[in-house]
Design an enzyme around this catalytic site. Structure first.
Site, PDB file in Angstrom:
ATOM      1  N   GLU A   5       0.790  -1.313   0.018  1.00  0.00           N
ATOM      2  CA  GLU A   5       0.146  -0.143   0.003  1.00  0.00           C
ATOM      3  C   GLU A   5       0.850   1.339   0.109  1.00  0.00           C
ATOM      4  O   GLU A   5       0.495   2.401  -0.617  1.00  0.00           O
ATOM      5  CB  GLU A   5      -0.725   0.078   1.194  1.00  0.00           C
ATOM      6  CG  GLU A   5      -2.049  -0.997   1.139  1.00  0.00           C
ATOM      7  CD  GLU A   5      -1.416  -2.328   1.488  1.00  0.00           C
ATOM      8  OE1 GLU A   5      -2.280  -3.310   1.443  1.00  0.00           O
ATOM      9  OE2 GLU A   5      -0.413  -2.641   2.060  1.00  0.00           O
TER      10      GLU A   5
ATOM     11  N   GLU B 223      13.870  -2.701  -2.989  1.00  0.00           N
ATOM     12  CA  GLU B 223      14.596  -2.827  -4.468  1.00  0.00           C
ATOM     13  C   GLU B 223      13.689  -3.808  -5.288  1.00  0.00           C
ATOM     14  O   GLU B 223      14.337  -4.157  -6.217  1.00  0.00           O
ATOM     15  CB  GLU B 223      15.912  -3.453  -4.014  1.00  0.00           C
ATOM     16  CG  GLU B 223      16.788  -2.472  -3.249  1.00  0.00           C
ATOM     17  CD  GLU B 223      18.322  -2.888  -3.319  1.00  0.00           C
ATOM     18  OE1 GLU B 223      19.383  -2.218  -3.607  1.00  0.00           O
ATOM     19  OE2 GLU B 223      18.342  -4.232  -2.753  1.00  0.00           O
TER      20      GLU B 223
ATOM     21  N   ASN C  54       0.868  -7.601  -6.682  1.00  0.00           N
ATOM     22  CA  ASN C  54       0.810  -6.566  -7.761  1.00  0.00           C
ATOM     23  C   ASN C  54       1.392  -7.080  -9.031  1.00  0.00           C
ATOM     24  O   ASN C  54       2.433  -6.909  -9.307  1.00  0.00           O
ATOM     25  CB  ASN C  54       1.317  -5.312  -7.232  1.00  0.00           C
ATOM     26  CG  ASN C  54       1.055  -3.979  -8.446  1.00  0.00           C
ATOM     27  OD1 ASN C  54       0.383  -4.206  -9.402  1.00  0.00           O
ATOM     28  ND2 ASN C  54       1.612  -2.959  -7.926  1.00  0.00           N
TER      29      ASN C  54
ATOM     30  N   GLU D 189       3.566  -4.439 -11.618  1.00  0.00           N
ATOM     31  CA  GLU D 189       4.870  -4.123 -11.416  1.00  0.00           C
ATOM     32  C   GLU D 189       5.659  -4.551 -12.579  1.00  0.00           C
ATOM     33  O   GLU D 189       6.571  -3.789 -13.328  1.00  0.00           O
ATOM     34  CB  GLU D 189       5.460  -4.156 -10.083  1.00  0.00           C
ATOM     35  CG  GLU D 189       4.901  -3.437  -8.901  1.00  0.00           C
ATOM     36  CD  GLU D 189       5.265  -3.556  -7.617  1.00  0.00           C
ATOM     37  OE1 GLU D 189       5.368  -2.818  -6.702  1.00  0.00           O
ATOM     38  OE2 GLU D 189       5.388  -4.781  -7.129  1.00  0.00           O
TER      39      GLU D 189
END
Length: 418
Positions: free
Chosen positions: A59, A309, A333, A336
């Site tokens: 988040e 990272e 997610n 990405e």
């Protein structure tokens, strides 16, 4: 009455909550720090501005473009970001440094939330995704602080869970001043739980507005140059029960691609040492990112045991598997790796990102796999067929670009309430 009963149960459970916190502190020492903040004491609060709550790492990353845009648009308003976990806290400081105030959100008891709001005096409270607490929302209403649910998402599974305590959550959802939700199906679920239709807008997901920074891309290119021309794939945000499957798949893949490198990034830092042992038990040579050295040609696994990272790890890879999906975790997610042009793999459990993963799958950018054999086979196919992998990656990037714009819609809505 509903909140009174909820608060009473919360108080009765507080010894168990503190015991769990002690246990987590034993597993991850960062949980032993800053306890006063969990009781609304201390913390770096910046009064009179914008309050953003992001429960943890994911988040916080999702909130980053919004927070940066708010800092630019309203330089006169300080921003304070709260979270619940040490990893989220570390991510917030890594993302924003001293640009924002930061503290843990206190436990959801009325007087603790009241104390935080009294100290913070926010002009608006922005809650990321689904981190809603009944007393937090109620005390904001009592203080006249408008509450926005930003980038709201609600899976069918979560909606069923909320329905079981609808007596408690319906007033909470009804009290929200504005809900900016990711999709039409999620809007229907929110309304079924009490959200007011006039206070709800389908803005899309701000995660589509992700733009990898030049520094990340440059850093990844530097790493890849040091690794030679070997093939690289990543298994990111893995949970317990998935690492063994990933390592089994990598062993199979090495039979056809003996110089392939796996970047393995566990979701939770307290698992780093345990996953390192799993790699060694699997008979694979390992280098840890925390050691500060780059993998040599004889190293078969790079353990991503660092914070902040993940995007750079993704940018180093040719193929990405997104964890939390081989076990019933709901996935993480998928945008990405898609934003970086990587072909994406997922297990069958992707209910937390169902609409997003379906978009990617229908475009040919994501393939669902169920076990180590299927994972190894699909990674191998994409490593062998660079044109197919590139087409899948470009399809993912096209999906990301076609759905951008949610951030601007969200900022406009926040601006109307400020």
């Amino acid at each position: 009455m509903a909140r009174f009963l909820y608060s009473l149960v919360f108080i009765l459970c507080l010894p168990l909550i503190l015991a769990r916190l002690l246990y987590r502190a034993w597993r991850a020492p960062a949980y032993a720090r800053r306890w006063p903040e969990r009781f609304a004491v201390g913390g770096d609060l910046r009064p009179g501005g914008i309050w953003v709550h992001a429960v943890s790492v994911g988040e916080s990353i999702a909130a980053a473009p919004m927070v940066r845009a708010l800092l630019r648009r309203y330089p006169q308003l300080p921003v304070t970001v709260t979270c619940m976990t040490p990893t989220g806290s570390e991510q917030i400081r890594k993302l924003f440094g001293e640009q924002v105030g930061h503290a843990y959100l206190p436990y959801d008891l009325p007087w603790l939330q009241r104390r935080l709001i009294r100290r913070l005096q926010p002009r608006i409270a922005i809650i990321m995704e689904t981190e809603l607490w009944p007393n937090m929302v109620a005390e904001c209403g009592r203080a006249g602080v408008p509450v926005v649910l930003a980038n709201g998402r609600l899976s069918e599974r979560s909606a069923r869970g909320y329905q079981r305590v609808s007596w408690l959550v319906r007033p909470m959802f009804a009290a929200l001043d504005w809900l900016a939700v990711q999709s039409a199906p999620e809007a229907e679920r929110f309304m079924a739980l009490g959200a007011q239709q006039h206070a709800l807008t389908v803005t899309g997901s701000i995660k589509f507005d992700l733009k990898p920074s030049a520094a990340v891309l440059q850093g990844a290119a530097g790493w890849r140059n040091q690794w030679g021309g070997r093939s690289v794939w990543i298994a990111a945000s893995t949970h317990a029960g998935e690492d063994e499957v990933v390592l089994q798949a990598h062993r199979q893949l090495l039979a056809q691609h003996p110089q392939a490198l796996l970047i393995l990034v566990p979701r939770h830092p307290e698992r780093f040492d345990g996953v390192a042992r799993l790699v060694q038990q699997a008979g694979l040579s390992l280098v840890r990112r925390s050691a500060g050295v780059q993998p040599g040609m004889s190293d078969q696994v790079l353990l991503g045991d660092s914070m902040g990272e993940l995007m750079q790890f993704y940018a180093c890879a040719d193929v990405a598997f997104v964890g939390g999906s081989l076990i019933p975790g709901g996935g993480h997610n998928y945008l990405e790796p898609a934003a970086l042009g990587l072909p994406v793999l997922s297990g069958p459990h992707r209910f937390n990102f169902l609409e997003i993963s379906d978009l990617l799958e229908n475009a040919g950018a994501l393939v669902e796999i169920a076990d180590a054999d299927a994972l190894a086979a699909q990674v191998g196919r994409w490593l062998d067929d660079s044109a197919s992998a590139r087409a899948a990656g470009e399809a993912g990037q096209a999906v990301v670009k076609a759905n951008q714009g949610a951030l601007e819609r969200l900022l406009e809505g926040i601006g109307r309430l400020l």
